[in-house]
Motif scaffolding. Structure first.
Motif, mmCIF file in Angstrom:
data_model
loop_
_atom_site.group_PDB
_atom_site.id
_atom_site.type_symbol
_atom_site.label_atom_id
_atom_site.label_comp_id
_atom_site.label_asym_id
_atom_site.label_seq_id
_atom_site.Cartn_x
_atom_site.Cartn_y
_atom_site.Cartn_z
ATOM 1 N N GLU A 90 0.812 -1.216 0.000
ATOM 2 C CA GLU A 90 0.000 0.000 0.000
ATOM 3 C C GLU A 90 0.847 1.269 0.000
ATOM 4 O OE1 GLU A 90 -2.465 -0.029 3.451
ATOM 5 O OE2 GLU A 90 -0.791 -0.028 4.870
ATOM 6 N N SER A 137 -1.886 -1.329 -3.369
ATOM 7 C CA SER A 137 -3.193 -1.620 -2.795
ATOM 8 C C SER A 137 -3.012 -2.135 -1.385
ATOM 9 C CB SER A 137 -3.922 -2.679 -3.646
ATOM 10 O OG SER A 137 -5.110 -3.125 -3.010
ATOM 11 N N SER A 138 -4.031 -1.931 -0.560
ATOM 12 C CA SER A 138 -4.060 -2.637 0.717
ATOM 13 C C SER A 138 -4.358 -4.105 0.426
ATOM 14 C CB SER A 138 -5.125 -2.052 1.637
ATOM 15 O OG SER A 138 -6.417 -2.267 1.097
#
Length: 229
Positions: free
Chosen positions: A72, A88-89
């Motif tokens: 992230e 992205s998480s």
């Protein structure tokens, strides 16, 4: 995001979860690539969740694996080369692709947030092939029980030391880790949930995974497999 979820201090960029980018970029891989190599088929596909700056990514690419590195932090991913990167998480990741292996290192599974832990394991399940493996690094209960202020390890040019430690709740440990490398110092606070082997197996089952085996003698790495109907 990792079990180190509080704050970080030191030179260079510190990610929102407190991770010092420069320290992780300088730190070399240990035996993780060989642990993974012993399980994942040659030239296989690996989804690395929480790749950071590529400490493990780069050796895996060098071994011939196709790696998709997910983090992230754009500052961390900017250090990754030779692999596909996705910012992205973990819990929000939906690639609509499946991999021979999904890698969840950095003790993510010891996060104290039960709901988030479930989401991380669910992300592993939805991205692994039905005949694939999920490789998880965790702090087993005996590791938590052995933690002491001043403990740690040294390596060429640096050290990792536990500078502070407390137990704010049953089976929850909070502390501060001190990193020193090439004359620079960083600190990073963390909170970690102590789970038994049975509790971990139950968490895996809730996410549609099954414990398969320990991969190391200290039980710090496990292999899980998908549970199919």
């Amino acid at each position: 995001m990792s079990a180190e979820t509080s704050r970080g201090t030191g030179p260079g960029v510190i990610t929102p979860d407190g991770s010092p980018v420069e320290f992780y970029a300088l730190l070399e891989a240990g035996d993780e690539p060989e642990i993974i190599r012993a399980v994942v088929p040659e030239s296989g596909s690996i989804l690395e969740l929480g790749s950071g700056s590529g400490r493990v990514t780069h050796p895996l690419v060098g071994l011939g694996y196709h790696v998709v590195a997910v983090d992230e932090s754009p500052e961390m991913l900017a250090r990754v080369h030779g692999a596909e990167t996705v910012c992205s998480s973990i819990q929000d990741l939906r690639l609509d692709r499946r991999f021979d292996a999904v890698l969840l290192a950095s003790y993510f599974v010891n996060l104290p947030d039960d709901a988030l832990r479930g989401e991380l394991l669910a992300a592993c399940r939805r991205h692994v092939r039905d005949d694939g493996s999920v490789l998880i690094q965790w702090q087993p209960p005996e590791a938590h029980d052995a933690w002491r202020v001043g403990g740690g390890r040294t390596f060429e040019g640096g050290s990792i030391t536990l500078a502070e430690l407390s137990r704010p709740a049953p089976d929850v440990f909070s502390g501060t880790t001190r990193y020193e490398l090439d004359g620079k110092v960083w600190t990073q606070s963390f909170t970690s949930r102590r789970m038994t082997n049975e509790e971990l197996a139950a968490e895996l089952a809730s996410a549609g995974l099954a414990f398969a085996e320990f991969l190391t003698g200290d039980h710090a790495w496990i292999r899980a497999t998908p549970r199919t109907p």
